[in-house]
Design a protein around this motif. Structure first.
Motif, short mmCIF file in Angstrom:
data_model
loop_
_atom_site.label_atom_id
_atom_site.label_comp_id
_atom_site.label_asym_id
_atom_site.label_seq_id
_atom_site.Cartn_x
_atom_site.Cartn_y
_atom_site.Cartn_z
N UNK A 483 32.85 110.71 12.58
CA UNK A 483 32.80 111.34 11.25
C UNK A 483 33.22 110.34 10.18
N UNK A 484 34.27 109.56 10.43
CA UNK A 484 34.77 108.61 9.42
C UNK A 484 33.69 107.59 9.05
N UNK A 485 33.02 107.02 10.07
CA UNK A 485 31.98 106.03 9.78
C UNK A 485 30.78 106.70 9.13
N UNK A 486 30.49 107.94 9.54
CA UNK A 486 29.39 108.68 8.89
C UNK A 486 29.63 108.82 7.40
N UNK A 487 30.87 109.14 7.02
CA UNK A 487 31.16 109.28 5.58
C UNK A 487 31.04 107.94 4.85
N UNK A 488 31.36 106.84 5.53
CA UNK A 488 31.15 105.53 4.91
C UNK A 488 29.66 105.30 4.64
N UNK A 551 21.61 101.21 12.80
CA UNK A 551 20.21 101.39 13.20
C UNK A 551 20.14 101.44 14.72
N UNK A 552 19.04 101.95 15.22
CA UNK A 552 18.84 102.02 16.66
C UNK A 552 19.06 103.42 17.21
N UNK A 553 18.96 103.55 18.49
CA UNK A 553 19.05 104.86 19.13
C UNK A 553 20.44 105.47 19.01
N UNK A 554 21.47 104.63 18.79
CA UNK A 554 22.82 105.14 18.66
C UNK A 554 23.27 105.24 17.21
N UNK A 555 22.36 105.07 16.29
CA UNK A 555 22.70 105.16 14.87
C UNK A 555 23.25 106.54 14.54
N UNK A 560 24.54 111.10 15.30
CA UNK A 560 25.93 111.34 14.94
C UNK A 560 26.16 112.76 14.45
N UNK A 561 27.32 113.02 13.87
CA UNK A 561 27.68 114.38 13.41
C UNK A 561 26.68 114.97 12.44
N UNK A 562 26.10 114.13 11.59
CA UNK A 562 25.09 114.60 10.64
C UNK A 562 23.70 114.15 11.05
N UNK A 563 23.55 113.78 12.33
CA UNK A 563 22.32 113.17 12.79
C UNK A 563 21.08 113.97 12.46
N UNK A 564 20.10 113.29 11.86
CA UNK A 564 18.82 113.93 11.55
C UNK A 564 17.66 113.09 12.09
N UNK A 565 17.97 112.28 13.10
CA UNK A 565 16.92 111.54 13.79
C UNK A 565 16.53 110.23 13.17
#
Length: 738
Positions: A483-488, A551-555, A560-565
């Motif tokens: 979540x922290x990195x997602x917000x960044x 980037x990539x399959x693990x982006x 992630x928590x807000x993952x939209x593909x």
């Protein structure tokens, strides 16, 4: 909303016989922002004040001086009471006499109080010596000096002085007061003073009075009490005048201010011996109303013309549309001649009546066009500067983004409602428009903070949604790296979009004002660099060298928590992005080449928005610390938990206690679903409240971070400010009626 209200320049010309009527009508309309005549037209000079201007100004000075003496404030008097100004001169003179007499008495008493204070300081020093006052003065052959100093040093200096035949030094018991008696063989008056040169000593004048100093101290103290009583009596009399006559003075000041505006108005006009011309700016939609009002009030003795209709296409405000009567100009802004192209009419006094020409070129004033909802945010725009007439007004963008940034960073129902309460209290309490607007802005910050608080499921740092057995829509990420990195990343994307908007505003301004080439070279280049760089960063090109969360399959935007593909733009998009970035640099080199040294601005300014995520995590950490201190916590395989239910000696089955918490100390008692320590819960409550008050205050600094992004990153792209405020000739009456 993005553009100010369109303004037109009008001229009012006519004979001086109707100038007073024209001034009266213009003042009542309160519409025309007068352009001061600068004397640039041959045959025209700035006018003279109307009859009575000096007398009005003198009275106005008197009224304002009285208001200042009374410390008059409109909030302290009954402004709704009726005021009779028919005998204003007599009332004013009566008040002036009363106030001046009281002021003179007050000044004399304050002077006497200062004298008493000085005498008390000295008399207390004399009293400490233990000598009667008549022993310190009146000698024929004996010199006496009294003051403050080092008695031993003085005695040594007198002992070494050859011309001092005899001396004695008395020192005080509680202070460094000193009395020196000396006799010189040559009977010189200054021998004792000469002997004390070089010795630390401050001499005081001895009053030629008799008696015990203590008695004199008591007398002075009694006199000081009497002076204080007289001063208090005068203050009460002044307050009574303020209450009884304050409304009259405010009404008279307003009436005289209006009269002074009218009588001094011709100083701003262009005049000849028999005629006058006054020019000014007015909202375009009000021009016809201006004409009709002058026609009905003054008749056909005045010529009212709309001579310019300001465009938004010139940085200096001088590229305006010339109009003749009601027809717009089409020749690029030059004055339109009459159909017969005749010469300007020559008046009887030799002056030229070019009713459709401009006497003074100036920029139009700015009237911001924002809805009541957006209007309070103008205070933030004007904190930088008033928008120019040719600029976009950024107030609407502040309304849409500033509370959003703030709410995202704080995101707490408890703090949000407190901000709403504080802002509403400021909005309701203060009459000042600036303060009420500030209060309204704080209310908006609180509302967005509350909204995000529900999304995060937090109230004063506690996860109330989780306590109800549900998962929040969003998490702040203080206990989740994902979540922290997602917000960044979200902060970076927000910055990318925000900066694009700023550059687009600037591009449109440059295109409409200077044309396509300057727009492309000076702004389009930065748009290419900004978008090219970030398309490359979020692309698969060189993905092995980029962080996996990007980037990539693990982006994180993919899974992630807000993952939209979103796993990143394709590599070809990255190549195009680099090409656009390079093209932007080349375009800059062809124009203002020196700006190429700032080619990393699109990267640095976008990364600056990561402060949004940083403040989000920092504020969440502070709230966590306060709650941890009060409730305590334990950690198990499932994560971190506050100990709302806890008994002394309790140990989690699959974890460890981090901190027992103040609320869990002492004998336990049930409070709903919680089991708290009685003594700790009560004693720890001040710590809990003060801690959250500190977090609330420090959390308010998030506004500084949000404003910084608006001012330094966003405004810098398109906004300069420096416009002229619209100040029409007239007066909004608050203490009188027309």
């Amino acid at each position: 909303m993005l553009r100010p209200e369109q303004m037109s320049k009008v001229s009012v010309a006519g004979s001086k016989r109707v100038m007073s009527d024209a001034i009266e009508t213009m003042h009542q309309l309160n519409l025309v922002h007068i352009t001061d005549y600068d004397g640039s037209w041959d045959g025209f000079e700035p006018g003279d004040s109307l009859e009575g201007a000096d007398e009005t100004s003198s009275k106005l000075v008197t009224v304002r001086a009285l208001a200042n003496s009374l410390d008059l404030d409109g909030d302290e008097v009954n402004t709704d009471a009726a005021v009779d100004l028919t005998n204003a001169d007599e009332q004013l003179e009566e008040i002036r006499t009363q106030v001046n007499d009281l002021d003179d008495r007050q000044d004399n008493l304050e002077d006497r109080r200062r004298e008493i204070d000085e005498q008390l300081d000295q008399m207390e020093l004399f009293a400490d010596l233990g000598l009667d006052l008549d022993l310190l003065w009146g000698y024929d052959s004996l010199d006496v000096v009294v003051g403050e100093g080092d008695g031993e040093a003085i005695a040594e200096s007198l002992e070494a002085a050859e011309h001092i035949a005899a001396f004695d030094v008395f020192t005080g018991d509680e202070s460094n007061s000193v009395a020196v008696f000396g006799y010189s063989e040559d009977d010189a008056d200054d021998d004792l003073d000469d002997a004390l040169v070089g010795v630390p000593f401050t001499a005081y004048e001895v009053p030629e009075v008799d008696g015990d100093p203590q008695s004199n101290v008591a007398d002075l103290q009694e006199e000081r009490k009497q002076v204080e009583a007289e001063l208090e009596k005068i203050d009460n009399e002044l307050e009574s005048i303020k209450i009884n006559s304050g409304n009259f003075l405010l009404a008279l000041e307003e009436e005289l201010t209006i009269e002074a505006q009218k009588t001094e108005a011709p100083l701003r006009f262009a005049t000849t011996d028999h005629s006058f011309i006054v020019e000014g700016w007015i909202p375009t939609e009000k021009v016809e109303a201006l004409r009709q009002t002058f026609d009905s009030k003054v008749g056909d003795q005045l010529e009212v013309s709309e001579i310019k209709r300001a465009k938004y296409t010139d940085a200096s405000g001088h590229s305006e549309e010339e109009v003749h009567e009601e027809e717009a100009a089409t020749d690029g802004g030059q004055p339109i001649a009459d159909e017969d192209d005749s010469e300007p009419e020559v008046m009887a006094d030799g002056g030229k009546s070019d009713g459709d020409l401009v006497t003074v070129e100036d920029d139009p004033p700015v009237v911001q066009q924002n809805s009541k909802l957006v209007n309070p945010f103008e205070i933030l725009t004007r904190a930088v500067n008033q928008p120019k007439y040719s600029e976009f007004d950024p107030t609407i963008t502040l309304f849409l983004t500033f509370p959003l940034f703030f709410g995202f960073m704080i995101g707490d129902v408890g703090y949000g409602l407190l901000y709403v309460f504080i802002g509403y209290a400021v909005y309701r309490k203060f009459d000042s428009k600036a303060l009420s607007d500030f209060g309204a802005v704080v209310v908006w910050l609180g509302l967005l903070t509350t909204l995000f608080g529900f999304l995060y499921g937090e109230i004063l740092g506690l996860h109330f949604i989780e306590q109800m057995g549900m998962e929040p829509v969003l998490k702040k990420g203080i206990d989740s790296t994902a979540w922290a990195i997602t917000w960044l990343l979200v902060s970076v994307v927000a910055g990318w979009l925000h900066l694009n908007l700023g550059y687009i505003f600037n591009f449109v301004e440059e295109w409409t004002i200077h044309g396509a080439k300057p727009a492309v070279v000076e702004v389009g280049s930065w748009l290419l660099m900004l978008n090219g760089l970030w398309v490359f960063i979020f692309s698969d090109l060189f993905s092995g060298a980029k962080p996996g969360f990007l980037v990539g399959s693990e982006a994180l935007f993919a899974t992630g928590p807000l993952g939209f593909g979103f796993e990143g733009f394709p590599a070809i998009a990255g190549i195009v992005g680099l090409a656009l970035f390079a093209l932007g640099i080349v375009i800059i080199i062809t124009g203002p080449w020196y700006e190429v040294v700032e080619f990393l601005v699109p990267l640095a300014h976008t990364l600056s928005y990561t402060r949004l995520a940083a403040v989000l995590l920092a504020k969440a950490g502070m709230a966590l610390a306060v709650n941890l201190l009060y409730f305590g916590a334990y950690r198990d395989s499932e994560g971190f938990h506050f100990m709302h239910t806890y008994e002394p000696g309790y140990t989690p089955k699959h974890g460890e206690v981090v901190f027992g918490g103040l609320a869990n100390m002492g004998s336990t008692f049930p409070l709903g679903p919680f089991q708290l320590g009685l003594e700790g819960a009560i004693l720890g409550l001040p710590v809990y409240l003060i801690g959250h008050a500190v977090v609330l205050a420090i959390g308010g600094t998030a506004a500084i971070q949000a404003v910084r992004l608006e001012y330094f990153e966003f405004f810098e792209k398109f906004y300069e400010g420096g416009g002229k405020k619209y100040e029409p000739f007239g007066h909004e009456r608050t203490h009188t009626s027309d």
